[in-house]
Design a protein around this motif. Structure first.
Motif, short mmCIF file in Angstrom:
data_model
loop_
_atom_site.label_atom_id
_atom_site.label_comp_id
_atom_site.label_asym_id
_atom_site.label_seq_id
_atom_site.Cartn_x
_atom_site.Cartn_y
_atom_site.Cartn_z
N GLU A 1 -4.71 16.07 -0.37
CA GLU A 1 -6.00 15.84 0.30
C GLU A 1 -7.15 16.53 -0.43
O GLU A 1 -8.27 16.01 -0.46
N LYS B 1 -8.54 3.82 2.27
CA LYS B 1 -9.57 2.77 2.37
C LYS B 1 -10.11 2.69 3.80
O LYS B 1 -11.30 2.40 4.00
N LEU C 1 3.31 11.83 0.51
CA LEU C 1 2.06 12.53 0.19
C LEU C 1 1.14 12.57 1.41
O LEU C 1 1.12 11.62 2.20
N ALA D 1 0.83 -1.21 0.00
CA ALA D 1 0.00 0.00 0.00
C ALA D 1 0.87 1.26 0.00
O ALA D 1 0.42 2.32 0.44
N LEU D 2 2.09 1.15 -0.55
CA LEU D 2 3.00 2.30 -0.60
C LEU D 2 3.14 2.97 0.77
O LEU D 2 3.21 4.19 0.89
N GLY E 1 0.47 8.56 2.36
CA GLY E 1 -0.60 9.25 3.06
C GLY E 1 -1.33 8.37 4.05
O GLY E 1 -0.95 7.21 4.28
N ALA E 2 -2.34 8.94 4.67
CA ALA E 2 -3.22 8.16 5.52
C ALA E 2 -3.89 7.10 4.64
O ALA E 2 -3.94 7.24 3.42
N MET F 1 -10.19 5.34 5.81
CA MET F 1 -10.85 6.61 6.13
C MET F 1 -12.22 6.76 5.48
O MET F 1 -13.11 7.40 6.03
N ALA G 1 1.05 3.37 3.06
CA ALA G 1 -0.10 4.15 3.56
C ALA G 1 -0.22 3.89 5.07
O ALA G 1 -0.07 2.77 5.54
N1 CO8 Z 1 -4.31 4.76 1.15
C1 CO8 Z 1 -4.61 3.48 0.88
N2 CO8 Z 1 -4.05 2.77 -0.13
C2 CO8 Z 1 -3.12 3.41 -0.89
C3 CO8 Z 1 -2.77 4.74 -0.67
C4 CO8 Z 1 -3.40 5.43 0.41
N3 CO8 Z 1 -3.09 6.70 0.73
N4 CO8 Z 1 -1.86 5.09 -1.59
C5 CO8 Z 1 -1.63 4.02 -2.33
N5 CO8 Z 1 -2.41 3.00 -1.94
C6 CO8 Z 1 -2.49 1.65 -2.49
C7 CO8 Z 1 -3.29 1.64 -3.79
O1 CO8 Z 1 -4.67 1.60 -3.50
C8 CO8 Z 1 -2.80 0.39 -4.45
O2 CO8 Z 1 -3.41 -0.71 -3.85
P1 CO8 Z 1 -4.11 -1.86 -4.78
O3 CO8 Z 1 -2.94 -2.51 -5.47
O4 CO8 Z 1 -4.78 -2.74 -3.78
O5 CO8 Z 1 -5.01 -1.15 -5.72
C9 CO8 Z 1 -1.32 0.35 -4.01
O6 CO8 Z 1 -1.21 1.20 -2.88
C10 CO8 Z 1 -0.39 0.88 -5.08
O7 CO8 Z 1 -0.82 2.19 -5.44
P2 CO8 Z 1 -1.07 2.62 -6.97
O8 CO8 Z 1 -1.45 1.45 -7.79
O9 CO8 Z 1 -1.99 3.78 -6.95
O10 CO8 Z 1 0.42 3.08 -7.36
P3 CO8 Z 1 0.83 4.15 -8.49
O11 CO8 Z 1 2.31 4.04 -8.61
O12 CO8 Z 1 -0.03 4.01 -9.67
O13 CO8 Z 1 0.46 5.59 -7.83
C11 CO8 Z 1 0.40 7.24 -6.07
C12 CO8 Z 1 1.15 6.05 -6.70
C13 CO8 Z 1 0.43 8.44 -7.01
C14 CO8 Z 1 1.11 7.59 -4.78
C15 CO8 Z 1 -1.06 6.85 -5.79
O14 CO8 Z 1 -1.06 5.62 -5.08
C16 CO8 Z 1 -1.83 7.85 -4.97
O15 CO8 Z 1 -2.24 8.87 -5.48
N6 CO8 Z 1 -2.07 7.55 -3.67
C17 CO8 Z 1 -2.87 8.37 -2.81
C18 CO8 Z 1 -2.14 9.62 -2.41
C19 CO8 Z 1 -3.01 10.47 -1.53
O16 CO8 Z 1 -4.02 11.01 -1.93
N7 CO8 Z 1 -2.57 10.63 -0.28
C20 CO8 Z 1 -3.26 11.48 0.66
C21 CO8 Z 1 -4.15 10.66 1.49
S1 CO8 Z 1 -5.14 11.67 2.53
C22 CO8 Z 1 -4.20 11.97 3.86
O17 CO8 Z 1 -3.08 11.56 3.97
C23 CO8 Z 1 -4.86 12.77 4.90
C24 CO8 Z 1 -4.01 12.93 6.04
C25 CO8 Z 1 -4.68 13.54 7.04
C26 CO8 Z 1 -4.61 13.28 8.25
C27 CO8 Z 1 -4.37 12.81 9.15
C28 CO8 Z 1 -3.53 12.10 9.70
C29 CO8 Z 1 -3.27 10.85 9.27
#
Ligand code: CO8
Length: 259
Positions: free
Chosen positions: A133, A69, A108, A25-26, A65-66, A71, A28
């Protein structure tokens, strides 16, 4: 070396290298991972043989990030009552010992916020920092509007927070978000070397210095300067001060017994 489900912790002399290890999940930051991270940081802060900490992730992601799934189904009452997520997340910001974030790949959302809770960020050339976010209908919740604004100023913080634009390592260094940028393959060694360098100095001096810099973000300039001066005076009560200055005068290497 200790390991839990999502965290690896290994000793490098007096430095503890903590690796986030949820590759599927990178890195997460799910509930279990943050709980384990808090436990590791509690243990390292209490262990007198640990002088400094490095937190890193994988080559591809420091942390994406957080956990979205986890949240997505929550409502206001859920997140309010559990004080999501700050109560467990903030531990990195209260570690008394020096703590360095070694960032490669994605930092992120909560991943960038975790890195900013550390005393400094060392970035690999592949590092990417962002507060995306806004793109998922919320806003940063663990310091991304506050620590980022203090680190890079209003305009850059607004750009990143309102558009979700991700900045690369070079831009992150230019705007003051990261302390150093190094080639990817040198990231962990460089961060551990910096931590070991700090670990070699008088520990009271290091903790007084860290506390004083942090004061800059919590006080007026006049109060901060007063605090710094008192901490500077306090340093004259330490072995490190007499040893460090004597070593300089006698043109020898200092050997800090209070490190
Ligand atoms: N949460 C859950 N799962 C994640 C997350 C995440 N943040 N990021 C990546 N994953 C999972 C994907 O769902 C995927 O799982 P699956 O194989 O089961 O589909 C796996 O990791 C690999 O990810 P990708 O296939 O998307 O990999 P890519 O190389 O295509 O893309 C990215 C990499 C660009 C990093 C993309 O994964 C992405 O955009 N991730 C989300 C980034 C994001 O929006 N982060 C912010 C989250 S919100 C947040 O952090 C709020 C914080 C606030 C507060 C509080 C405290 C915690």
């Amino acid at each position: 070396a200790k390991a839990t489900e999502h965290i690896l912790a290994e000793r490098r002399d007096s430095v503890v290298l903590v690796s986030l290890n949820r590759p599927k999940a990178l890195n997460a930051l799910c509930d279990a991972l943050t709980r384990e991270l808090t436990e590791v940081l509690d243990a390292t802060d209490q262990d007198d043989t640990v002088a400094a900490v490095v937190i890193t992730g994988s080559a591809k992601a420091f942390a994406a990030g957080a956990d979205i799934k986890e949240m997505q189904p929550k409502n206001f009452v859920d997140v309010y009552l559990e004080d999501f997520i700050t109560s467990s997340w903030e531990r990195a910001s209260t570690v008394r010992k020096p703590i360095i974030a070694a960032v490669s790949g994605y930092a992120l959302g909560g991943g960038a916020e975790l890195a900013m809770m550390c005393d400094m960020i060392i970035a690999a050339e592949s590092a990417k920092f962002g507060q995306p976010e806004i793109t998922i209908g919320v806003l940063p919740g663990a310091g991304g509007t506050q620590r980022l604004a203090r680190a890079v100023g209003k305009s850059k913080a607004m750009d990143m927070v309102l558009t979700g634009r991700v900045v690369d390592a070079a831009e992150a260094e230019r705007i003051g978000l990261v302390a150093r940028v190094v080639p990817d393959e040198e990231l962990v060694n460089e961060a551990v070397a910096a931590a070991k360098e700090i670990a070699g100095y008088s520990r009271p001096a290091v903790l007084l210095a860290k506390e004083s810099v942090n004061r800059a973000f919590e006080s007026t300039l006049a109060e901060g300067l007063r605090f710094e001066r008192r901490m500077f005076h306090a340093a004259f009560a330490t072995e490190g001060q007499s040893e460090g200055m004597d070593a300089f005068i006698n043109k020898r290497e200092a050997d800090y017994t209070d490190r």
